[in-house]
Design an enzyme around this catalytic site. Sequence first.
Site, PDB file in Angstrom:
ATOM      1  CG  PHE A  69      -1.945   0.940   1.423  1.00  0.00           C
ATOM      2  CD1 PHE A  69      -3.142   0.818   0.727  1.00  0.00           C
ATOM      3  CD2 PHE A  69      -1.801   2.010   2.301  1.00  0.00           C
ATOM      4  CE1 PHE A  69      -4.170   1.740   0.905  1.00  0.00           C
ATOM      5  CE2 PHE A  69      -2.826   2.936   2.486  1.00  0.00           C
ATOM      6  CZ  PHE A  69      -4.011   2.791   1.785  1.00  0.00           C
ATOM      7  CB  THR A  91       3.715   6.500   4.253  1.00  0.00           C
ATOM      8  OG1 THR A  91       2.544   6.234   5.021  1.00  0.00           O
ATOM      9  CG2 THR A  91       4.697   7.295   5.092  1.00  0.00           C
ATOM     10  CB  SER A 128       0.058  12.630  10.175  1.00  0.00           C
ATOM     11  OG  SER A 128       0.484  11.740  11.187  1.00  0.00           O
ATOM     12  CB  THR A 187       3.694  -3.329   5.315  1.00  0.00           C
ATOM     13  OG1 THR A 187       3.705  -2.474   6.441  1.00  0.00           O
ATOM     14  CG2 THR A 187       3.663  -4.788   5.758  1.00  0.00           C
ATOM     15  N   GLY A 191      13.619  -9.983  34.728  1.00  0.00           N
ATOM     16  CA  GLY A 191      14.753 -10.132  33.800  1.00  0.00           C
ATOM     17  C   GLY A 191      14.437 -11.058  32.636  1.00  0.00           C
ATOM     18  CD  GLU A 229      -3.202  -0.290   8.569  1.00  0.00           C
ATOM     19  OE1 GLU A 229      -4.428  -0.147   8.561  1.00  0.00           O
ATOM     20  OE2 GLU A 229      -2.622  -1.340   8.214  1.00  0.00           O
TER      21      GLU A 229
HETATM   22  N1  CAA Z   1     -13.780   7.916   3.936  1.00  0.00           N
HETATM   23  C1  CAA Z   1     -14.139   8.481   2.752  1.00  0.00           C
HETATM   24  N2  CAA Z   1     -13.718   9.686   2.377  1.00  0.00           N
HETATM   25  C2  CAA Z   1     -12.919  10.353   3.211  1.00  0.00           C
HETATM   26  C3  CAA Z   1     -12.511   9.830   4.453  1.00  0.00           C
HETATM   27  C4  CAA Z   1     -12.994   8.560   4.806  1.00  0.00           C
HETATM   28  N3  CAA Z   1     -12.655   8.005   5.968  1.00  0.00           N
HETATM   29  N4  CAA Z   1     -11.705  10.711   5.057  1.00  0.00           N
HETATM   30  C5  CAA Z   1     -11.608  11.767   4.245  1.00  0.00           C
HETATM   31  N5  CAA Z   1     -12.327  11.544   3.119  1.00  0.00           N
HETATM   32  C6  CAA Z   1     -12.520  12.456   1.996  1.00  0.00           C
HETATM   33  C7  CAA Z   1     -13.350  13.585   2.551  1.00  0.00           C
HETATM   34  O1  CAA Z   1     -14.717  13.317   2.268  1.00  0.00           O
HETATM   35  C8  CAA Z   1     -12.850  14.816   1.841  1.00  0.00           C
HETATM   36  O2  CAA Z   1     -13.590  15.047   0.678  1.00  0.00           O
HETATM   37  P1  CAA Z   1     -14.740  16.200   0.684  1.00  0.00           P
HETATM   38  O3  CAA Z   1     -13.981  17.487   0.937  1.00  0.00           O
HETATM   39  O4  CAA Z   1     -15.332  16.080  -0.655  1.00  0.00           O
HETATM   40  O5  CAA Z   1     -15.662  15.890   1.785  1.00  0.00           O
HETATM   41  C9  CAA Z   1     -11.416  14.464   1.428  1.00  0.00           C
HETATM   42  O6  CAA Z   1     -11.272  13.032   1.586  1.00  0.00           O
HETATM   43  C10 CAA Z   1     -10.409  15.164   2.311  1.00  0.00           C
HETATM   44  O7  CAA Z   1     -10.708  14.837   3.643  1.00  0.00           O
HETATM   45  P2  CAA Z   1     -10.075  15.641   4.862  1.00  0.00           P
HETATM   46  O8  CAA Z   1     -10.358  17.096   4.685  1.00  0.00           O
HETATM   47  O9  CAA Z   1     -10.515  14.986   6.113  1.00  0.00           O
HETATM   48  O10 CAA Z   1      -8.513  15.407   4.627  1.00  0.00           O
HETATM   49  P3  CAA Z   1      -7.276  15.935   5.422  1.00  0.00           P
HETATM   50  O11 CAA Z   1      -6.236  16.311   4.467  1.00  0.00           O
HETATM   51  O12 CAA Z   1      -7.728  16.896   6.450  1.00  0.00           O
HETATM   52  O13 CAA Z   1      -6.715  14.601   6.130  1.00  0.00           O
HETATM   53  C11 CAA Z   1      -6.430  12.999   7.843  1.00  0.00           C
HETATM   54  C12 CAA Z   1      -7.363  13.937   7.079  1.00  0.00           C
HETATM   55  C13 CAA Z   1      -7.346  12.326   8.821  1.00  0.00           C
HETATM   56  C14 CAA Z   1      -5.321  13.722   8.560  1.00  0.00           C
HETATM   57  C15 CAA Z   1      -5.826  11.954   6.877  1.00  0.00           C
HETATM   58  O14 CAA Z   1      -4.855  12.540   6.062  1.00  0.00           O
HETATM   59  C16 CAA Z   1      -5.244  10.779   7.612  1.00  0.00           C
HETATM   60  O15 CAA Z   1      -5.970   9.844   7.970  1.00  0.00           O
HETATM   61  N6  CAA Z   1      -3.903  10.759   7.826  1.00  0.00           N
HETATM   62  C17 CAA Z   1      -3.241   9.610   8.345  1.00  0.00           C
HETATM   63  C18 CAA Z   1      -2.661   8.841   7.212  1.00  0.00           C
HETATM   64  C19 CAA Z   1      -2.441   7.410   7.592  1.00  0.00           C
HETATM   65  O16 CAA Z   1      -3.230   6.792   8.272  1.00  0.00           O
HETATM   66  N7  CAA Z   1      -1.360   6.861   7.091  1.00  0.00           N
HETATM   67  C20 CAA Z   1      -1.090   5.489   7.293  1.00  0.00           C
HETATM   68  C21 CAA Z   1      -0.122   5.042   6.267  1.00  0.00           C
HETATM   69  S1  CAA Z   1      -0.555   3.549   5.497  1.00  0.00           S
HETATM   70  C22 CAA Z   1       0.129   2.347   6.456  1.00  0.00           C
HETATM   71  O17 CAA Z   1       0.528   2.550   7.555  1.00  0.00           O
HETATM   72  C23 CAA Z   1       0.095   1.034   5.759  1.00  0.00           C
HETATM   73  C24 CAA Z   1       1.169   0.076   6.070  1.00  0.00           C
HETATM   74  O18 CAA Z   1       1.995  -0.253   5.223  1.00  0.00           O
HETATM   75  C25 CAA Z   1       1.108  -0.589   7.370  1.00  0.00           C
END
Ligand code: CAA
Length: 383
Positions: A123, A126, A132, A158, A339, A362
């Site tokens: 996936f 990042t 974030s 991953t 220990g 995540e």
């Molecule tokens: N479901 C559907 N749509 C969503 C959504 C959701 N959960 N969250 C946001 N959206 C859509 C929104 O509807 C929005 O669209 P509209 O304006 O039309 O409504 C658009 O996306 C933007 O949403 P936000 O304004 O909420 O976006 P943001 O830039 O403020 O970001 C955030 C929000 C929560 C910070 C987000 O960026 C986030 O979750 N960050 C964390 C990222 C993360 O979890 N990374 C993990 C990496 S992957 C990983 O770890 C995998 C691995 O290999 C283990």
Amino acid sequence: MDLSFTDEQQRFREYAREFLDNEVVAHRAEWDRAESVDTAVIPKLGEMGFFGLTIPEEYGGLGGDYITYCIGMEELGRADSAVRGIVSVSMGLVGKVILSHGTEEQKQQWLPRIATGDVLACFGLTEPDTGSDAGNLRTRAVREGNEYVLNGQKMFITNATWADLCLVFARTGGPGPKGVSAFLVPTSSSGFQAREIKGKLGLRGQATGEISLTDVRVPASARLGEEGQGFTIAMQSLDKGRVSVGAGCAGIILGCLETVVEYATQRHQFGRPLASFQLIQDMIADISVELDAARLLVYRAAGLIERGEPFGVAASKAKYFASEAAVRAANSAIQIFGGYGYIDEYPVQKYLRDARVMTLYEGTSQIQKLLIGRAETGVSAFL
Ligand code: CAA
């Protein structure tokens, strides 16, 4: 604890546990030291159906409900979170969004092989400068005729060096979340390079890596969903992924509880079993209560998914609580072991090292709290 699992779900837990005890638990310390699982375990996990949970039979999966999926993730977390990550990223984060957003051709192309573990997926969200703040990712995809050309970097991915397929999120439009699209990129594509990151604190058995994309060309048919839909796809995938991480953390807490109960009833100090000391029972009681609480949050979120109801905030609560509780449980487990908890003859130090990343990936605990806070107040703290 009665969570009203069906007989079939209970049987799946027993079946999963027996397999994992023999094929994973027996080797996890050795894999942790070697910084790699024996990859021969991946086809075995495939044969046992772990990669096919919730993927419909018509696409080569086992079908099954989301509660059963979480039982599988819990048992994988109890056994070895490094192995859970291999499965949950490939099938959970990538397979499931191909199912929900893919064309029929994309589903036929990828799902039957993801569902058996023949194809491993990663996936690619990042980046070195956007963790974030995923909506500001910089990798670009430029349309040239009937192709897209991708350039950029991905970080902490991953399965990166083992994967056959990478779900790459890249910018096709302007700044911010609405300019992001998603692409199904075979890792054999020219210009796709993955390098493993060694020296991790935990999850040492899985291949976490960085990816560089240099003029990687994919056909337009490799785009998943519409242009500009990529961020929503990523968030929807992570919403479910967070329930899976929560389930894995419940598995870590369960593993800690079982391990400390066995140890505390056998080891004697001051002429009595450790278990007879009130301060030891205090720690064991906290682990036990937090296991119940983590499971209740996880299976509530899984039930919402199953019933097709909104579950995003419930997923954040489950992931936030279960991951922090897993760190607390593993830390207490080490305290009880003294220990012996500090060496890898016993699994509790590995539980702590593996649990530590659960509050980061995540979506960090802070991101989960801000999502919960936004839902409660109607005010976004991200701006
Ligand atoms: N479901 C559907 N749509 C969503 C959504 C959701 N959960 N969250 C946001 N959206 C859509 C929104 O509807 C929005 O669209 P509209 O304006 O039309 O409504 C658009 O996306 C933007 O949403 P936000 O304004 O909420 O976006 P943001 O830039 O403020 O970001 C955030 C929000 C929560 C910070 C987000 O960026 C986030 O979750 N960050 C964390 C990222 C993360 O979890 N990374 C993990 C990496 S992957 C990983 O770890 C995998 C691995 O290999 C283990």
